[in-house]
Design a protein around this motif. Structure first.
Motif, PDB file in Angstrom:
ATOM      1  N   GLN A  77       9.923 -14.338  10.301  1.00 39.50           N
ATOM      2  CA  GLN A  77       9.150 -13.136  10.576  1.00 39.50           C
ATOM      3  C   GLN A  77       9.835 -12.339  11.674  1.00 39.50           C
ATOM      4  OE1 GLN A  77       5.043 -13.635  11.561  1.00 39.50           O
ATOM      5  NE2 GLN A  77       4.394 -13.946   9.465  1.00 39.50           N
ATOM      6  N   THR A  78       9.747 -11.023  11.561  1.00 38.27           N
ATOM      7  CA  THR A  78      10.301 -10.155  12.610  1.00 38.27           C
ATOM      8  C   THR A  78       9.209  -9.558  13.484  1.00 38.27           C
ATOM      9  OG1 THR A  78      10.229  -8.206  11.172  1.00 38.27           O
ATOM     10  CG2 THR A  78      12.265  -9.528  11.148  1.00 38.27           C
ATOM     11  N   LYS A  79       7.920  -9.787  13.115  1.00 37.89           N
ATOM     12  CA  LYS A  79       6.783  -9.181  13.823  1.00 37.89           C
ATOM     13  C   LYS A  79       6.926  -7.659  13.841  1.00 37.89           C
ATOM     14  CE  LYS A  79       4.124 -11.492  15.774  1.00 37.89           C
ATOM     15  NZ  LYS A  79       2.845 -12.117  15.352  1.00 37.89           N
ATOM     16  N   THR A  80       7.480  -7.138  12.753  1.00 39.19           N
ATOM     17  CA  THR A  80       7.708  -5.705  12.628  1.00 39.19           C
ATOM     18  C   THR A  80       7.133  -5.209  11.311  1.00 39.19           C
ATOM     19  OG1 THR A  80       9.755  -5.870  13.895  1.00 39.19           O
ATOM     20  CG2 THR A  80       9.432  -3.864  12.614  1.00 39.19           C
ATOM     21  N   VAL A  81       6.454  -4.083  11.357  1.00 40.80           N
ATOM     22  CA  VAL A  81       5.879  -3.463  10.166  1.00 40.80           C
ATOM     23  C   VAL A  81       6.571  -2.132   9.922  1.00 40.80           C
ATOM     24  CG1 VAL A  81       3.800  -2.395   9.215  1.00 40.80           C
ATOM     25  CG2 VAL A  81       3.633  -4.574  10.431  1.00 40.80           C
ATOM     26  N   GLY A  82       7.002  -1.901   8.698  1.00 43.38           N
ATOM     27  CA  GLY A  82       7.594  -0.624   8.328  1.00 43.38           C
ATOM     28  C   GLY A  82       6.521   0.349   7.876  1.00 43.38           C
ATOM     29  N   VAL A  83       6.621   1.590   8.316  1.00 40.10           N
ATOM     30  CA  VAL A  83       5.640   2.619   7.956  1.00 40.10           C
ATOM     31  C   VAL A  83       6.370   3.835   7.407  1.00 40.10           C
ATOM     32  CG1 VAL A  83       3.883   4.207   8.810  1.00 40.10           C
ATOM     33  CG2 VAL A  83       3.946   1.851   9.648  1.00 40.10           C
ATOM     34  N   ALA A  99      -2.897   5.866  15.145  1.00 37.77           N
ATOM     35  CA  ALA A  99      -3.877   4.800  14.909  1.00 37.77           C
ATOM     36  C   ALA A  99      -3.191   3.508  14.477  1.00 37.77           C
ATOM     37  CB  ALA A  99      -4.883   5.249  13.844  1.00 37.77           C
ATOM     38  N   MET A 100      -2.182   3.613  13.627  1.00 39.91           N
ATOM     39  CA  MET A 100      -1.476   2.419  13.168  1.00 39.91           C
ATOM     40  C   MET A 100      -0.680   1.770  14.293  1.00 39.91           C
ATOM     41  SD  MET A 100      -0.297   3.198   9.234  1.00 39.91           S
ATOM     42  CE  MET A 100       0.655   4.661   9.599  1.00 39.91           C
ATOM     43  N   GLU A 105       0.094  -2.920  17.738  1.00 36.65           N
ATOM     44  CA  GLU A 105       0.318  -3.476  19.076  1.00 36.65           C
ATOM     45  C   GLU A 105      -0.786  -4.459  19.450  1.00 36.65           C
ATOM     46  OE1 GLU A 105       0.698  -0.090  21.579  1.00 36.65           O
ATOM     47  OE2 GLU A 105       2.760   0.370  20.938  1.00 36.65           O
ATOM     48  N   ASP A 106      -2.012  -4.150  19.035  1.00 40.72           N
ATOM     49  CA  ASP A 106      -3.127  -5.062  19.312  1.00 40.72           C
ATOM     50  C   ASP A 106      -2.923  -6.408  18.621  1.00 40.72           C
ATOM     51  OD1 ASP A 106      -4.377  -3.184  20.870  1.00 40.72           O
ATOM     52  OD2 ASP A 106      -5.771  -2.517  19.309  1.00 40.72           O
ATOM     53  N   ARG A 107      -2.207  -6.419  17.520  1.00 40.21           N
ATOM     54  CA  ARG A 107      -1.960  -7.655  16.772  1.00 40.21           C
ATOM     55  C   ARG A 107      -0.601  -8.281  17.106  1.00 40.21           C
ATOM     56  NH1 ARG A 107      -5.202  -8.033  11.960  1.00 40.21           N
ATOM     57  NH2 ARG A 107      -4.139 -10.031  11.645  1.00 40.21           N
ATOM     58  N   GLY A 108       0.116  -7.709  18.071  1.00 39.36           N
ATOM     59  CA  GLY A 108       1.394  -8.276  18.481  1.00 39.36           C
ATOM     60  C   GLY A 108       2.569  -7.881  17.607  1.00 39.36           C
ATOM     61  N   ILE A 320      -1.375  -7.008   8.043  1.00 38.44           N
ATOM     62  CA  ILE A 320      -1.026  -8.158   8.881  1.00 38.44           C
ATOM     63  C   ILE A 320      -1.771  -9.407   8.424  1.00 38.44           C
ATOM     64  CG2 ILE A 320      -1.126  -9.083  11.226  1.00 38.44           C
ATOM     65  CD1 ILE A 320      -0.529  -6.276  12.260  1.00 38.44           C
ATOM     66  N   ASP A 321      -3.002  -9.248   7.980  1.00 37.39           N
ATOM     67  CA  ASP A 321      -3.725 -10.397   7.406  1.00 37.39           C
ATOM     68  C   ASP A 321      -2.957 -10.965   6.216  1.00 37.39           C
ATOM     69  OD1 ASP A 321      -5.718 -10.246   9.262  1.00 37.39           O
ATOM     70  OD2 ASP A 321      -7.180  -9.259   7.948  1.00 37.39           O
ATOM     71  N   ARG A 322      -2.397 -10.076   5.407  1.00 39.44           N
ATOM     72  CA  ARG A 322      -1.612 -10.517   4.242  1.00 39.44           C
ATOM     73  C   ARG A 322      -0.316 -11.201   4.701  1.00 39.44           C
ATOM     74  NH1 ARG A 322      -2.018  -8.388  -1.034  1.00 39.44           N
ATOM     75  NH2 ARG A 322      -0.851  -9.740  -2.449  1.00 39.44           N
TER      76      ARG A 322
END
Length: 352
Positions: A77-83, A99-100, A105-108, A320-322
């Protein structure tokens, strides 16, 4: 430090300049072992406070940045989300991004955003998606009303995907959205209740925006279902609404103009101002979005408010849940918007 020592330090810095510093460089700078640097920077394993301080000061001095991609490959995992955002100059996408970012950030997690300072076309959006996947992001949020569903499907085997801002029916894709058809219908019903019977609807092209097109169709159908007249003014995009209204308004007999976005509604108001007219004194004007600077009570637009912050936050949470294996189910999350009864809509005050 003596002059000779300063010269040696400058020579050493010159050697590392131009290449990214490594933990070996930090170890040499701090005078500790490579393993001590690794423990201090990762927060794993025991290391004294003094050693940690020396390592962190050396890392700052050298401008060390951890390779998140390499670290993520080890941890899977990279703890990174692409938008992917269509056009960050538009209020909807700017508010959605904010908002995203907060939710991630709240989820790390961190966000890597691909967007455009203009209109991100389909080909550009596909290239951006490919780039984000190549960066080993853990998941993707796609928010582009122009990108067809069939173009997104090939990516779902590579990475979890959530579509933000429109309904998706393709398997493997969760979507979070405000029902555009519901919003268009509510606005139409509001104007019908005000007594309007001949209403212009600025309908943007489906290929430009699936969302704007859906809300426009709902406006038209809502008016016609009540036995009233919907006059369709087609526009390539909402940015052309002002010109379309200018070209069509004379002799149209309409008493109200329904626009696909708040920005288009402001353009409509400007057209009326240039004609020596205003809303609602001469025409009723409605928009769609209901947030940001154009939602100010001073302007008083009659519009439909999308819950954009909730769309952004929910999209990130579901993604993130997924990613974290807390769910493997696709979901369609429909969030409720609300009618804003501003001052640009009123009863019929002029004959068609």
């Amino acid at each position: 430090m003596t002059l000779a020592e300063e010269c040696r330090e400058l020579e050493r810095m010159a050697r590392v300049r131009g290449k990214a510093p490594t933990i070996l460089d930090i170890a040499a700078e701090a005078g500790v072992s490579k393993s001590a640097v690794s423990r201090a920077l990762s927060g794993q394993g025991e290391v004294s406070a003094a050693t940690r301080d020396r390592v962190e000061r050396a890392a700052r001095k050298l401008g060390y940045v951890a390779n998140a991609m390499a670290r993520g490959l080890v941890a899977s995992q990279t703890k990174t989300v692409g938008v992917l955002l269509r056009d960050v100059t538009r209020p909807f996408y700017a508010w959605l991004q904010t908002a995203m970012q907060r939710a991630a950030e709240d989820r790390g997690y961190q966000i890597v955003t691909a967007t455009s300072a203009a209109d991100l076309g389909v080909a550009d959006a596909l290239r951006a998606l490919t780039t984000l996947v190549s960066l080993q992001v853990d998941g993707l949020v796609v928010s582009s009303a122009r990108l067809p569903s069939e173009e997104i499907v090939p990516f779902i085997e590579r990475v979890p995907i959530v579509v933000a801002g429109r309904r998706e029916t393709s398997r493997g894709i969760t979507s979070v959205f405000c029902d555009d058809a519901d919003g268009g219908t509510m606005l139409a019903e509001h104007l019908l209740q005000l007594g309007h019977g001949r209403i212009a609807v600025v309908l943007t092209d489906r290929s430009y925006s699936l969302s704007q097109y859906a809300r426009g169709i709902a406006m038209i159908e809502g008016v016609r279902a009540a036995g009233k007249t919907a006059v369709v003014w087609e526009a390539a995009s909402d940015r052309e609404a002002g010109q379309v209204i200018t070209d069509q308004i004379d002799g149209s007999g309409v008493t109200a103009i329904m626009c696909p976005t708040d920005a288009a509604a402001v353009d409509a108001l400007e057209v009326l101002r240039q004609r020596g007219e205003s809303a609602p004194e001469h025409y009723t004007v409605t928009g769609y979005d209901g947030f940001g600077p154009l939602a100010t009570p001073y302007l008083g637009l009659t519009t439909f408010r999308q819950p954009v912050e909730e769309i952004g936050r929910t999209s990130i949470d579901l993604l993130i849940d997924r990613i974290e294996g807390k769910t493997d189910q696709d979901r369609l999350v429909e969030l409720r918007g609300s009618l804003v009864e501003g001052r640009t809509a009123g009863g019929v005050r002029r004959l068609p």
